[in-house]
Design a protein around this motif. Structure first.
Motif, PDB file in Angstrom:
ATOM      1  N   LEU A 161       0.820  -1.216   0.000  1.00  0.00           N
ATOM      2  CA  LEU A 161       0.000   0.000   0.000  1.00  0.00           C
ATOM      3  C   LEU A 161       0.850   1.261   0.000  1.00  0.00           C
ATOM      4  O   LEU A 161       0.445   2.290  -0.546  1.00  0.00           O
ATOM      5  N   GLU A 162       2.034   1.172   0.583  1.00  0.00           N
ATOM      6  CA  GLU A 162       2.871   2.375   0.652  1.00  0.00           C
ATOM      7  C   GLU A 162       3.251   2.877  -0.736  1.00  0.00           C
ATOM      8  O   GLU A 162       3.511   4.070  -0.927  1.00  0.00           O
ATOM      9  N   GLN A 163       3.257   1.961  -1.742  1.00  0.00           N
ATOM     10  CA  GLN A 163       3.570   2.385  -3.099  1.00  0.00           C
ATOM     11  C   GLN A 163       2.356   2.951  -3.829  1.00  0.00           C
ATOM     12  O   GLN A 163       2.492   3.521  -4.914  1.00  0.00           O
ATOM     13  N   MET A 164       1.167   2.798  -3.232  1.00  0.00           N
ATOM     14  CA  MET A 164      -0.065   3.260  -3.875  1.00  0.00           C
ATOM     15  C   MET A 164      -0.596   4.541  -3.262  1.00  0.00           C
ATOM     16  O   MET A 164      -1.685   4.993  -3.615  1.00  0.00           O
ATOM     17  N   THR A 165       0.155   5.142  -2.333  1.00  0.00           N
ATOM     18  CA  THR A 165      -0.289   6.373  -1.693  1.00  0.00           C
ATOM     19  C   THR A 165      -0.406   7.492  -2.723  1.00  0.00           C
ATOM     20  O   THR A 165       0.542   7.746  -3.480  1.00  0.00           O
ATOM     21  N   PRO A 166      -1.555   8.166  -2.814  1.00  0.00           N
ATOM     22  CA  PRO A 166      -1.718   9.242  -3.800  1.00  0.00           C
ATOM     23  C   PRO A 166      -0.723  10.378  -3.560  1.00  0.00           C
ATOM     24  O   PRO A 166      -0.343  10.676  -2.427  1.00  0.00           O
ATOM     25  N   ARG A 167      -0.328  11.011  -4.630  1.00  0.00           N
ATOM     26  CA  ARG A 167       0.609  12.130  -4.530  1.00  0.00           C
ATOM     27  C   ARG A 167      -0.066  13.418  -4.115  1.00  0.00           C
ATOM     28  O   ARG A 167       0.603  14.391  -3.755  1.00  0.00           O
ATOM     29  N   SER A 168      -1.390  13.461  -4.203  1.00  0.00           N
ATOM     30  CA  SER A 168      -2.137  14.661  -3.829  1.00  0.00           C
ATOM     31  C   SER A 168      -3.414  14.239  -3.123  1.00  0.00           C
ATOM     32  O   SER A 168      -3.630  13.055  -2.838  1.00  0.00           O
ATOM     33  N   ALA A 169      -4.284  15.224  -2.853  1.00  0.00           N
ATOM     34  CA  ALA A 169      -5.556  14.923  -2.185  1.00  0.00           C
ATOM     35  C   ALA A 169      -6.551  14.250  -3.128  1.00  0.00           C
ATOM     36  O   ALA A 169      -7.569  13.722  -2.677  1.00  0.00           O
ATOM     37  N   ARG A 170      -6.260  14.242  -4.407  1.00  0.00           N
ATOM     38  CA  ARG A 170      -7.176  13.629  -5.365  1.00  0.00           C
ATOM     39  C   ARG A 170      -7.020  12.108  -5.327  1.00  0.00           C
ATOM     40  O   ARG A 170      -5.910  11.585  -5.166  1.00  0.00           O
ATOM     41  N   PRO A 171      -8.135  11.374  -5.473  1.00  0.00           N
ATOM     42  CA  PRO A 171      -8.041   9.904  -5.495  1.00  0.00           C
ATOM     43  C   PRO A 171      -7.229   9.428  -6.691  1.00  0.00           C
ATOM     44  O   PRO A 171      -7.192  10.076  -7.741  1.00  0.00           O
ATOM     45  N   GLU A 172      -6.577   8.285  -6.519  1.00  0.00           N
ATOM     46  CA  GLU A 172      -5.878   7.641  -7.619  1.00  0.00           C
ATOM     47  C   GLU A 172      -6.526   6.291  -7.892  1.00  0.00           C
ATOM     48  O   GLU A 172      -6.791   5.520  -6.964  1.00  0.00           O
ATOM     49  N   HIS A 173      -6.776   6.009  -9.161  1.00  0.00           N
ATOM     50  CA  HIS A 173      -7.455   4.784  -9.571  1.00  0.00           C
ATOM     51  C   HIS A 173      -6.435   3.855 -10.235  1.00  0.00           C
ATOM     52  O   HIS A 173      -5.854   4.196 -11.275  1.00  0.00           O
ATOM     53  N   TRP A 174      -6.248   2.690  -9.644  1.00  0.00           N
ATOM     54  CA  TRP A 174      -5.248   1.738 -10.117  1.00  0.00           C
ATOM     55  C   TRP A 174      -5.929   0.589 -10.866  1.00  0.00           C
ATOM     56  O   TRP A 174      -6.761  -0.119 -10.306  1.00  0.00           O
ATOM     57  N   ASP A 175      -5.573   0.427 -12.123  1.00  0.00           N
ATOM     58  CA  ASP A 175      -5.989  -0.736 -12.892  1.00  0.00           C
ATOM     59  C   ASP A 175      -4.890  -1.790 -12.823  1.00  0.00           C
ATOM     60  O   ASP A 175      -3.721  -1.478 -12.597  1.00  0.00           O
ATOM     61  N   VAL A 176      -5.282  -3.051 -13.028  1.00  0.00           N
ATOM     62  CA  VAL A 176      -4.349  -4.171 -12.868  1.00  0.00           C
ATOM     63  C   VAL A 176      -4.241  -4.903 -14.204  1.00  0.00           C
ATOM     64  O   VAL A 176      -5.252  -5.342 -14.766  1.00  0.00           O
ATOM     65  N   VAL A 177      -3.009  -5.065 -14.694  1.00  0.00           N
ATOM     66  CA  VAL A 177      -2.776  -5.616 -16.030  1.00  0.00           C
ATOM     67  C   VAL A 177      -1.730  -6.726 -15.946  1.00  0.00           C
ATOM     68  O   VAL A 177      -0.684  -6.555 -15.325  1.00  0.00           O
ATOM     69  N   LEU A 178      -2.033  -7.860 -16.576  1.00  0.00           N
ATOM     70  CA  LEU A 178      -1.086  -8.967 -16.662  1.00  0.00           C
ATOM     71  C   LEU A 178      -0.271  -8.836 -17.949  1.00  0.00           C
ATOM     72  O   LEU A 178      -0.822  -8.669 -19.031  1.00  0.00           O
ATOM     73  N   HIS A 179       1.060  -8.957 -17.812  1.00  0.00           N
ATOM     74  CA  HIS A 179       1.965  -8.915 -18.960  1.00  0.00           C
ATOM     75  C   HIS A 179       2.738 -10.230 -19.032  1.00  0.00           C
ATOM     76  O   HIS A 179       2.847 -10.967 -18.045  1.00  0.00           O
ATOM     77  N   GLN A 180       3.297 -10.502 -20.205  1.00  0.00           N
ATOM     78  CA  GLN A 180       4.157 -11.655 -20.389  1.00  0.00           C
ATOM     79  C   GLN A 180       5.147 -11.363 -21.507  1.00  0.00           C
ATOM     80  O   GLN A 180       5.022 -10.361 -22.214  1.00  0.00           O
ATOM     81  N   GLU A 181       6.152 -12.241 -21.643  1.00  0.00           N
ATOM     82  CA  GLU A 181       7.213 -12.010 -22.612  1.00  0.00           C
ATOM     83  C   GLU A 181       6.668 -11.941 -24.040  1.00  0.00           C
ATOM     84  O   GLU A 181       7.101 -11.129 -24.845  1.00  0.00           O
ATOM     85  N   ALA A 182       5.733 -12.828 -24.354  1.00  0.00           N
ATOM     86  CA  ALA A 182       5.142 -12.842 -25.693  1.00  0.00           C
ATOM     87  C   ALA A 182       3.627 -12.865 -25.547  1.00  0.00           C
ATOM     88  O   ALA A 182       3.079 -13.711 -24.853  1.00  0.00           O
ATOM     89  N   GLY A 183       2.953 -11.950 -26.185  1.00  0.00           N
ATOM     90  CA  GLY A 183       1.501 -11.901 -26.069  1.00  0.00           C
ATOM     91  C   GLY A 183       1.021 -10.535 -25.626  1.00  0.00           C
ATOM     92  O   GLY A 183       1.789  -9.713 -25.107  1.00  0.00           O
ATOM     93  N   SER A 184      -0.269 -10.289 -25.829  1.00  0.00           N
ATOM     94  CA  SER A 184      -0.856  -8.994 -25.494  1.00  0.00           C
ATOM     95  C   SER A 184      -1.153  -8.894 -24.009  1.00  0.00           C
ATOM     96  O   SER A 184      -1.445  -9.899 -23.354  1.00  0.00           O
ATOM     97  N   PRO A 185      -1.091  -7.686 -23.430  1.00  0.00           N
ATOM     98  CA  PRO A 185      -1.484  -7.504 -22.030  1.00  0.00           C
ATOM     99  C   PRO A 185      -2.962  -7.824 -21.839  1.00  0.00           C
ATOM    100  O   PRO A 185      -3.780  -7.634 -22.737  1.00  0.00           O
ATOM    101  N   LEU A 186      -3.312  -8.292 -20.644  1.00  0.00           N
ATOM    102  CA  LEU A 186      -4.689  -8.647 -20.322  1.00  0.00           C
ATOM    103  C   LEU A 186      -5.078  -7.994 -19.001  1.00  0.00           C
ATOM    104  O   LEU A 186      -4.353  -8.098 -18.008  1.00  0.00           O
ATOM    105  N   ARG A 187      -6.232  -7.334 -18.989  1.00  0.00           N
ATOM    106  CA  ARG A 187      -6.730  -6.710 -17.768  1.00  0.00           C
ATOM    107  C   ARG A 187      -7.281  -7.761 -16.827  1.00  0.00           C
ATOM    108  O   ARG A 187      -7.958  -8.709 -17.251  1.00  0.00           O
ATOM    109  N   LEU A 188      -7.024  -7.606 -15.534  1.00  0.00           N
ATOM    110  CA  LEU A 188      -7.627  -8.476 -14.530  1.00  0.00           C
ATOM    111  C   LEU A 188      -9.049  -8.003 -14.261  1.00  0.00           C
ATOM    112  O   LEU A 188      -9.301  -6.790 -14.151  1.00  0.00           O
ATOM    113  N   GLY A 189      -9.972  -8.950 -14.136  1.00  0.00           N
ATOM    114  CA  GLY A 189     -11.358  -8.567 -13.880  1.00  0.00           C
ATOM    115  C   GLY A 189     -12.236  -9.775 -13.685  1.00  0.00           C
ATOM    116  O   GLY A 189     -11.767 -10.899 -13.495  1.00  0.00           O
ATOM    117  N   ARG A 190     -13.543  -9.536 -13.689  1.00  0.00           N
ATOM    118  CA  ARG A 190     -14.547 -10.592 -13.599  1.00  0.00           C
ATOM    119  C   ARG A 190     -15.228 -10.700 -14.945  1.00  0.00           C
ATOM    120  O   ARG A 190     -15.895  -9.767 -15.399  1.00  0.00           O
TER     121      ARG A 190
END
Length: 314
Positions: free
Chosen positions: A235-264
């Motif tokens: 969490l210490e790496q996700m602390t916002p730099r200002s008073a505004r909220p920060e929205h973090w998306d989560v993406v899976l990467h690999q050596e070969a292939g397109s990135p894929l978003r994590l979700g349901r």
């Protein structure tokens, strides 16, 4: 290349629409009236949970109650059988019900991707005969907070009920779409832990990135089992730099292939943001400003973690 693929898709859709009306006319005016006298007719056919085909059919009037009946799925020379239940209805007609589980991975019928025609096999003593299974009306999508499952929750394989130009019912099976399905999200004062499954593709030396506006946090991936992984972010790496909220998306990467978003992805709800809501929590990373952390799913089903500095913290 993408432009050519898009043009091919538009052209193909136009051809399909052009031939849809004469195809339906040919089916309803020619094939179905001639075949319905000696074939079973489906009164109901649907894939309710993404992996079980539910069928309810009526046999022709001259048919007698068989000792046993099976549903036959056929594609070329390949055939698979599934048990069904035959019984006499209130009006004296013979009815057949079946719930056919799909997928060898879950103990179901081991069909592969492709179009599988449905038939019934009647057994009476030592004798048996095959009967066509007609779908007079295709399944109609329904309205409400839920929708039909389009894929198996376990394997991601897609199944749908269709019919040939002669009206014969069939199951169309498709391989899983490459996706990353979130299994569990856990929050603590140390950080956010996400367990996820990878479907429809093999991953080679994967890693995960938590991405916000102008910021990226690269994290390692820990294998938990076949196709199952875990990633953690402090969490210490996700602390916002200002008073505004920060929205973090989560993406899976690999050596070969397109990135894929994590979700349901494998669900039957129309509003994943509301149905899969997770409560926000007040956290205090070590040596950092207290935060309000809110994991949630976007309307598209993507996982997003919003971090906001607590107001009293300035």
């Amino acid at each position: 290349m993408k432009a050519e693929q898009g043009l091919f898709h538009v052209t193909r859709q136009g051809v399909l629409r052009r031939f849809a009306v004469p195809r339906a006319w040919l089916m309803n005016r020619f094939f179905l009236p001639r075949r319905s006298k000696n074939a079973a007719q489906l009164r109901y056919a649907a894939v309710l949970d993404g992996q079980t085909v539910n069928l309810h059919a009526v046999l022709p009037r001259h048919a007698s109650l068989p000792d046993r009946v099976t549903v036959v799925l056929q594609r070329g020379r390949k055939r698979h059988h599934a048990e069904a239940n035959a019984y006499e209805g209130p009006a004296g007609d013979v009815l057949v019900d079946a719930a056919v589980l799909m997928g060898v991975e879950i103990g179901g019928v081991p069909i592969v991707a492709g179009k599988w025609k449905l038939r019934l096999r009647m057994h009476a003593g030592r004798r048996s005969r095959s009967m066509a299974l007609l779908l007079l009306e295709p399944p109609v999508p329904y309205e409400g907070p839920t929708k039909p499952m389009t894929a198996s929750r376990i394997t991601g394989t897609r199944y749908r009920v269709g019919r040939t130009v002669t009206g014969a019912a069939r199951i169309v099976s498709s391989d899983p779409v490459p996706a990353v399905e979130v299994s569990k999200v856990h929050m603590s004062h140390a950080g956010v832990t996400v367990d996820f499954r990878v479907l429809g593709t093999e991953v080679d030396r994967p890693w995960v990135e938590f991405v916000a506006a102008g910021r990226e946090i690269r994290r390692t991936v820990q294998p938990l089992g076949p196709g199952l992984f875990r990633t953690e972010v402090p969490l210490e790496q996700m602390t916002p730099r200002s008073a505004r909220p920060e929205h973090w998306d989560v993406v899976l990467h690999q050596e070969a292939g397109s990135p894929l978003r994590l979700g349901r992805r494998l669900h039957d709800v129309r509003n994943p943001r509301r149905v899969f809501a997770m409560r926000s929590m007040a956290m205090t990373p070590v040596g950092r400003t207290p935060l309000i952390v809110q994991p949630r799913y976007t309307p598209a089903g993507n996982l997003r973690v919003t971090c906001t500095r607590m107001p009293e913290a300035g």
